[in-house]
Design an enzyme around this catalytic site. Structure first.
Site, PDB file in Angstrom:
ATOM      1  N   ASP A  40       0.798  -1.299  -0.139  1.00 54.08           N
ATOM      2  CA  ASP A  40      -0.032   0.007  -0.009  1.00 54.08           C
ATOM      3  C   ASP A  40       0.889   1.239  -0.031  1.00 54.08           C
ATOM      4  O   ASP A  40       1.096   1.856   1.056  1.00 54.08           O
ATOM      5  CB  ASP A  40      -1.016   0.001   1.384  1.00 54.08           C
TER       6      ASP A  40
ATOM      7  N   THR B  57      -3.051   7.158   9.652  1.00 51.18           N
ATOM      8  CA  THR B  57      -4.144   6.401  10.535  1.00 51.18           C
ATOM      9  C   THR B  57      -3.824   6.976  12.004  1.00 51.18           C
ATOM     10  O   THR B  57      -2.551   6.907  12.255  1.00 51.18           O
ATOM     11  CB  THR B  57      -3.877   4.932  10.518  1.00 51.18           C
TER      12      THR B  57
HETATM   13  P1  ATP Z   1      -6.062   1.687   2.107  1.00 49.38           P
HETATM   14  O1  ATP Z   1      -7.421   2.136   1.897  1.00 49.38           O
HETATM   15  O2  ATP Z   1      -6.168   1.016   3.483  1.00 49.38           O
HETATM   16  O3  ATP Z   1      -4.994   2.585   1.702  1.00 49.38           O
HETATM   17  P2  ATP Z   1      -5.694   0.770  -0.369  1.00 49.38           P
HETATM   18  O4  ATP Z   1      -7.042   1.144  -1.358  1.00 49.38           O
HETATM   19  O5  ATP Z   1      -4.849   1.500  -0.762  1.00 49.38           O
HETATM   20  O6  ATP Z   1      -6.130   0.535   0.832  1.00 49.38           O
HETATM   21  P3  ATP Z   1      -4.369  -1.705  -0.127  1.00 49.38           P
HETATM   22  O7  ATP Z   1      -3.972  -1.277   1.065  1.00 49.38           O
HETATM   23  O8  ATP Z   1      -3.200  -1.596  -0.954  1.00 49.38           O
HETATM   24  O9  ATP Z   1      -5.576  -0.909  -0.733  1.00 49.38           O
HETATM   25  O10 ATP Z   1      -4.980  -3.192  -0.239  1.00 49.38           O
HETATM   26  C1  ATP Z   1      -6.086  -3.585   0.710  1.00 49.38           C
HETATM   27  C2  ATP Z   1      -5.914  -4.883   1.015  1.00 49.38           C
HETATM   28  O11 ATP Z   1      -5.996  -5.696  -0.036  1.00 49.38           O
HETATM   29  C3  ATP Z   1      -4.658  -5.004   1.966  1.00 49.38           C
HETATM   30  O12 ATP Z   1      -5.164  -4.730   3.273  1.00 49.38           O
HETATM   31  C4  ATP Z   1      -4.452  -6.555   1.847  1.00 49.38           C
HETATM   32  O13 ATP Z   1      -5.371  -7.297   2.468  1.00 49.38           O
HETATM   33  C5  ATP Z   1      -4.944  -6.748   0.239  1.00 49.38           C
HETATM   34  N1  ATP Z   1      -3.867  -6.553  -0.540  1.00 49.38           N
HETATM   35  C6  ATP Z   1      -3.307  -5.442  -1.210  1.00 49.38           C
HETATM   36  N2  ATP Z   1      -1.994  -5.798  -1.890  1.00 49.38           N
HETATM   37  C7  ATP Z   1      -1.988  -7.132  -2.034  1.00 49.38           C
HETATM   38  C8  ATP Z   1      -1.229  -7.998  -2.627  1.00 49.38           C
HETATM   39  N3  ATP Z   1      -0.337  -7.651  -3.513  1.00 49.38           N
HETATM   40  N4  ATP Z   1      -1.602  -9.436  -2.490  1.00 49.38           N
HETATM   41  C9  ATP Z   1      -2.411  -9.649  -1.892  1.00 49.38           C
HETATM   42  N5  ATP Z   1      -3.313  -8.940  -0.985  1.00 49.38           N
HETATM   43  C10 ATP Z   1      -3.250  -7.717  -1.168  1.00 49.38           C
END
Ligand code: ATP
Length: 361
Positions: A161, A180
């Site tokens: 992320d 956060t």
């Molecule tokens: P946030 O709103 O928390 O910033 P985001 O929209 O930027 O979230 P990420 O945090 O990148 O998204 O991903 C959300 C969720 O998806 C993660 O908490 C994790 O559970 C899952 N995830 C993200 N990237 C991967 C990956 N490369 N492989 C497996 N699961 C993943």
């Protein structure tokens, strides 16, 4: 500049199960049609009109992509490809299938400090690498520290992320109030210029939690938590830290410093005697200390509960917003545009919340 492929992602990948949800969309397992290999597809909704409360600015996604391309390291999730359609961008990422580090630890009966240190080292190696490239993550928290798979021994950490990450250019002053509450540094709250040192504060908080199962600044509300951070209101309560070595406390203290310049860097952390003991006596102390597993399990269970609760709140907010848009008999033009955005997100409620609003250079 990163290439966003205009082709349909489904021509190249079969879309599979949901792996997780973020504020701006879902992450799904995807299978490459040519090789049969599995990847993670991060589907990000792009804001179509400036007024819309839904989705991300394309420039924000461009930043995430540019940063991911610059940070190829064994402890950082890798980016393979990027696809773009009218309403969303899909990042094809390395599949990280080992779950969150905190969940992995919470399943154990006990954990010595030496074992916890092996995880900390990998996190710090990843951070040292990105900080050397003048990139800060700005959203370090347990949810973003994962394990590459369930079989590697020792387990391999992956930081994920990079949605709030920032690449500093020489002489640039960067401010942001995103993050956060439990994990953000005081300079973020007081809207001071930021640096990679803000990540080191988060490492201090994460280490504190890992060892004690307590969150150092957590209040009953976000406001109270932020107030505790600003007031530097934390202590090592003996009830929770009775198993902790003095070196570990020293490590945390040198990270939870109000002035960012006084905090250890990732490089310095890797040389701290808790991580890299110099004398046999220091090494022995770490072997005799362990993490407060009983309390850590409690912390983790509460954390998971809150995550599910937040997801339900997001869904409720979506429903309310849709009702609001539909109840208006003659919406103004801007509202109409927002309404069309809502309909687009029908299958992806998680993209409603926004966190990447308040950064500025
Ligand atoms: P946030 O709103 O928390 O910033 P985001 O929209 O930027 O979230 P990420 O945090 O990148 O998204 O991903 C959300 C969720 O998806 C993660 O908490 C994790 O559970 C899952 N995830 C993200 N990237 C991967 C990956 N490369 N492989 C497996 N699961 C993943």
């Amino acid at each position: 500049m990163a290439v966003f492929k205009p082709e349909n992602v489904e021509d190249f990948y079969e879309i599979g199960e949901v792996l997780g949800s973020g504020h701006f969309g879902q992450v799904r397992q995807v299978r490459e049609r040519t090789s049969g290999n599995f990847w993670a597809g991060k589907f990000l909704k792009i804001r179509k009109v400036a007024c819309s409360r839904l989705g991300l600015d394309r420039s924000s996604v461009e930043r995430e992509v540019e940063i991911l391309q610059a940070v190829q390291h064994p402890n950082i999730v890798a980016l393979k490809d990027v696809f773009e359609s009218r309403a969303e961008v899909v990042l094809i990422l390395e599949l990280v299938s080992g779950g969150e580090l905190f969940d992995f630890i919470a399943e154990k009966e006990n954990l010595l400090e030496t074992e916890a240190i092996e995880f900390m080292k990998q996190i710090l190696e990843g951070l040292r690498f990105i900080h050397c490239k003048n990139i800060a993550h700005f959203d370090l928290k347990p949810e973003n520290i994962m394990l590459s798979d369930k079989v590697s021994k020792p387990p391999n950490i992956k930081l994920i992320d990079f949605g709030l990450a920032h690449m500093f250019h020489p002489g640039e002053e960067y401010k942001s109030t995103s993050g956060t509450p439990q994990y953000i540094a005081p300079e973020v709250i007081s809207c001071q210029p930021l640096s990679t040192a803000a990540d080191m504060w988060s490492i201090g908080v994460i280490t504190y939690i890992l060892l004690s199962g307590l969150s150092p600044f957590q209040g009953d509300t976000d406001e109270e938590t932020l107030g505790n951070v600003i007031a530097m209101k934390y202590e090592f309560n003996e009830h929770y830290f009775s198993l902790t070595s003095p070196m570990a406390k020293d490590f945390i203290q040198k990270l939870l410093m109000k002035n960012p310049e006084d905090r250890m860097t990732a490089e310095e952390c890797l040389l701290h005697p808790w991580i890299k003991p110099i004398t046999p006596k220091q090494a022995a102390k770490r072997n005799r200390s362990s993490i407060n597993m009983k309390n850590f399990k409690k912390f983790n269970a509460r954390r998971k509960w809150k995550m599910s609760y937040n997801m339900v709140s997001v869904c409720n907010r979506l429903v309310n917003l849709r009702l609001l848009c539909k109840d208006t008999s003659s919406p103004d033009p801007l509202q109409r545009q927002c309404e069309s955005d809502v309909e687009d997100t029908e299958s992806k409620p998680a993209s409603l919340l926004r966190r990447r609003l308040s950064s500025s250079s």
